[in-house]
Design an enzyme around this catalytic site. Structure first.
Site, PDB file in Angstrom:
ATOM      1  N   ASP A  46      17.187 -26.006   9.924  1.00  0.00           N
ATOM      2  CA  ASP A  46      17.048 -27.133  10.842  1.00  0.00           C
ATOM      3  C   ASP A  46      15.972 -26.957  11.894  1.00  0.00           C
ATOM      4  O   ASP A  46      15.574 -27.919  12.539  1.00  0.00           O
ATOM      5  CB  ASP A  46      18.394 -27.425  11.529  1.00  0.00           C
ATOM      6  CG  ASP A  46      18.920 -26.233  12.320  1.00  0.00           C
ATOM      7  OD1 ASP A  46      18.245 -25.188  12.338  1.00  0.00           O
ATOM      8  OD2 ASP A  46      20.001 -26.353  12.911  1.00  0.00           O
ATOM      9  N   ARG A 236      22.169 -29.844  17.821  1.00  0.00           N
ATOM     10  CA  ARG A 236      21.703 -30.583  16.663  1.00  0.00           C
ATOM     11  C   ARG A 236      21.363 -32.019  17.031  1.00  0.00           C
ATOM     12  O   ARG A 236      21.752 -32.534  18.084  1.00  0.00           O
ATOM     13  CB  ARG A 236      22.778 -30.565  15.563  1.00  0.00           C
ATOM     14  CG  ARG A 236      23.100 -29.171  15.030  1.00  0.00           C
ATOM     15  CD  ARG A 236      21.884 -28.539  14.357  1.00  0.00           C
ATOM     16  NE  ARG A 236      21.393 -29.371  13.283  1.00  0.00           N
ATOM     17  CZ  ARG A 236      21.794 -29.265  12.013  1.00  0.00           C
ATOM     18  NH1 ARG A 236      22.666 -28.347  11.669  1.00  0.00           N
ATOM     19  NH2 ARG A 236      21.306 -30.054  11.085  1.00  0.00           N
ATOM     20  N   TYR A 245      25.169 -19.506  15.873  1.00  0.00           N
ATOM     21  CA  TYR A 245      24.967 -18.279  15.106  1.00  0.00           C
ATOM     22  C   TYR A 245      25.717 -17.189  15.855  1.00  0.00           C
ATOM     23  O   TYR A 245      25.436 -16.935  17.029  1.00  0.00           O
ATOM     24  CB  TYR A 245      23.485 -17.913  14.998  1.00  0.00           C
ATOM     25  CG  TYR A 245      22.686 -18.823  14.089  1.00  0.00           C
ATOM     26  CD1 TYR A 245      22.782 -18.705  12.702  1.00  0.00           C
ATOM     27  CD2 TYR A 245      21.818 -19.780  14.604  1.00  0.00           C
ATOM     28  CE1 TYR A 245      22.034 -19.525  11.862  1.00  0.00           C
ATOM     29  CE2 TYR A 245      21.077 -20.604  13.776  1.00  0.00           C
ATOM     30  CZ  TYR A 245      21.199 -20.475  12.406  1.00  0.00           C
ATOM     31  OH  TYR A 245      20.471 -21.284  11.586  1.00  0.00           O
ATOM     32  N   PRO A 314      17.944 -16.403   9.565  1.00  0.00           N
ATOM     33  CA  PRO A 314      17.586 -17.765   9.978  1.00  0.00           C
ATOM     34  C   PRO A 314      17.428 -17.967  11.478  1.00  0.00           C
ATOM     35  O   PRO A 314      17.021 -19.030  11.906  1.00  0.00           O
ATOM     36  CB  PRO A 314      18.770 -18.589   9.461  1.00  0.00           C
ATOM     37  CG  PRO A 314      19.927 -17.655   9.558  1.00  0.00           C
ATOM     38  CD  PRO A 314      19.387 -16.273   9.275  1.00  0.00           C
TER      39      PRO A 314
END
Length: 596
Positions: A46, A236, A245, A314
């Site tokens: 993302d 988001r 995370y 990531p």
């Protein structure tokens, strides 16, 4: 009978789609084989770098991305509140992207939506040109083989791929194959290539959740270092969802982790703030691994891209961005080679350029993950590392070495703010024909053209005007030499002048015809190529000459590749240098027999 195509792309992830977009622009036949039954619906990546947003702008679709994405403007750094057992507190905050790095922001948008935007570009270009090919879903690639005895023939369909759909196998033959099929790549395995690297003992969980919390920075990007673990917050798009995370305790096994484990760890980390979960959209657990393929190509007929040749954690937000830029790099080069505009030799530069980029990514990710995972020796250490890493995380540090499409020799000092082999930086200029303040990089669209950006000085000075006219005469001859027959004079090599003249004192007739050529269906003069570095009525002055490090009395010429990377910097009088450079990467009249 085998199905034949110029390019077969295995996988429709970010790298595969970007390569397919370029092939659509060049009108090259291609087929994409995708294992999923349809387009990606939910993507795990993302983070969208500034450089990636610039690339979307170059295809004319940045507006959608900017409208839908979450704009990351600030980062907050949280740590243990003085070690007194009172939980976490905010220790620092900083701007996410340093001013002046890019005219585009860092945003967050789901990979499925990112890919969907580019699929729209691919279909737009295919329909415009009536091209063949597209994405075919439900295919499972089984094997691949290269006929080494035919790789020397540029027209040979020397790569064979066997794929299966609904229990029926079919054979595909292609001139070139791109392995864009992920970390478990069948293409890579068919070549017996190995992923080199390691997997650490550190286990991380990730979850997209709808939080109910008293934590004040839930809509900011945050790093949290606490005695209960470390956590990264990524807000988001949409205003409600947040990604966590979470570093899990030593000895954890990804296979044994449950959603309840992640939620319990998060609650401890956020103490003394409350953290509840209204819903969970998606979650997973994994061990950090950094691996790099031992080779990126086979006979320069098969190329690996994205996760098929490099894997990493990531958290630094690099994966999708680096992968799509792999496809962005190989796509235009294949388009030029298969259009007989460039010799196949330029394909070798994909390997040299992107393998080094992948190595740099692995090194960066290993260091970033280590610093994020370990306890800070003092407050602010991670913030300092984050700020030093800002240019890399914005996607702006890739520097390609000298090759057929990068020439670092010559008079690079005439444009001190431009680095050969790196992306062409942007600055505000004023478009002369309509007085519009624009970012110069936005004029360098991803349409297959090479740009010759000419810092020509002041056309009101006879000396500057005479020098510009001589260069214009040479550039026109250069364009005619390499432009395919029956195409507009600016369809391959497009000169773009940036003048230092006073806007109100300049007239169109002072500018050589080469810079406003007759083009298009209606054979009208294109007035949109001329820019001036001067004060704008509303937007102020961009100081482009100063930013690019160009002396207006000397001038400079900057050759920019179709992917916006700087290929050469030289003087306005270096006709021989320009001729030599283009002679090495283009074929005369775009129709000569290709050279291997």
């Amino acid at each position: 009978m085998p199905r034949k195509t110029d390019v077969l792309i295995c996988g429709s992830g970010s790298a595969g789609i970007f390569a397919a977009v370029w092939l659509s622009i060049y009108n090259i036949p291609f087929i994409v084989l995708e294992r999923r039954p349809g387009p990606m619906e939910i993507g795990q990546a993302d983070g969208v770098q500034c450089r990636t947003v610039e690339i979307y702008e170059s295809f004319g679709v940045a507006e959608e991305l900017l409208r839908e994405g979450f704009h990351v403007l600030e980062v907050a750094f949280w740590g243990e509140g003085g070690g007194n057992g009172q939980g976490i507190r905010r220790e620092n905050r900083t701007v996410d992207t340093r001013k002046g790095l890019s005219h585009m922001p860092h945003v967050i948008l789901n990979q499925a939506r990112m890919n969907g935007i580019m699929l729209g570009v691919m279909e737009r270009e295919r329909k415009k040109k009536g091209g063949t090919g597209g994405i075919e879903y439900g295919w499972d690639v089984k094997s691949m083989d290269v006929d080494e005895g035919r790789v020397g023939d540029p027209e040979a369909h020397c790569v064979k791929v066997v794929a299966e759909k609904e229990g029926v196998e079919e054979v595909f033959e292609a001139k070139y194959v791109l392995g864009c099929d992920g970390a478990h790549s069948t293409v890579r395995k068919s070549l017996n290539y190995t992923m080199l690297g390691d997997t650490t003992d550190t286990v991380w969980g990730v979850m997209d959740i709808y939080p109910l919390t008293t934590f004040p920075d839930i809509r900011r990007k945050c790093t949290i270092h606490s005695s209960s673990g470390n956590l990264l917050i990524i807000p988001r798009e949409g205003g409600s969802m947040v990604r966590f995370y979470i570093q899990l305790p030593p000895g954890s096994s990804p296979k044994s982790i449950t959603l309840a484990d992640l939620q319990a760890t998060a609650k401890k980390i956020f103490s003394p703030y409350t953290m509840e979960f209204a819903d969970t959209f998606w979650w997973s657990a994994y061990s950090i691994g950094q691996r790099l393929a031992d080779r990126f190509h086979k006979d320069f007929r098969v190329f690996l891209t994205g996760d098929a040749c490099h894997t990493h954690s990531p958290k630094a937000g690099q994966g999708m961005n680096v992968s799509l830029q792999d496809g962005y790099n190989i796509g235009w080069k294949l388009g030029q080679v298969l259009s007989h505009i460039s010799p196949p030799l330029i394909l070798q530069t994909y390997v040299s350029e992107r393998s080094q980029t992948a190595k740099d990514l692995i090194d960066f990710d290993r260091e970033f993950a280590r610093r994020f995972s370990e306890k800070e020796e003092r407050p602010g250490v991670f913030k300092e590392h984050f700020e030093r890493s800002g240019m890399y995380m914005a996607g702006l540090t890739a520097r390609y070495g000298d090759s057929k499409v990068v020439d670092g020799e010559g008079n690079v000092g005439v444009a001190k703010g431009v680095v050969v082999g790196m992306r062409f930086p942007s600055a505000q200029v004023v478009r002369f024909c309509d007085c519009r303040a624009v970012q110069l990089l936005s004029a360098l669209r991803s349409d297959g053209k090479w740009r010759v950006v000419v810092f020509g000085g002041d056309v009101g000075r006879e000396e500057d005007k005479g020098r510009l006219e001589k260069l214009a005469h040479h550039l026109e001859g250069l364009a005619r030499k390499y432009t395919p027959p029956n195409q507009d004079i600016d369809s391959l090599i497009e000169p773009i002048p940036v003048l230092s003249s006073r806007f109100v004192d300049t007239e169109q007739g002072q500018i050589p015809d080469c810079f406003w050529p007759v083009t298009g269906k209606w054979k009208m003069r294109d007035l949109h190529k001329v820019y001036i570095d001067d004060e704008h009525y509303n937007a102020g002055r961009g100081h482009a000459y100063e930013k690019y490090g160009v002396d207006p009395t000397v001038g400079a010429v900057v050759v920019v590749r179709p992917d916006q990377y700087v290929a050469k910097v030289t003087t306005l009088e270096d006709f021989e240098g320009l001729e030599k450079f283009f002679g090495g990467c283009l074929l005369e009249r775009g129709g000569a027999k290709p050279r291997m």
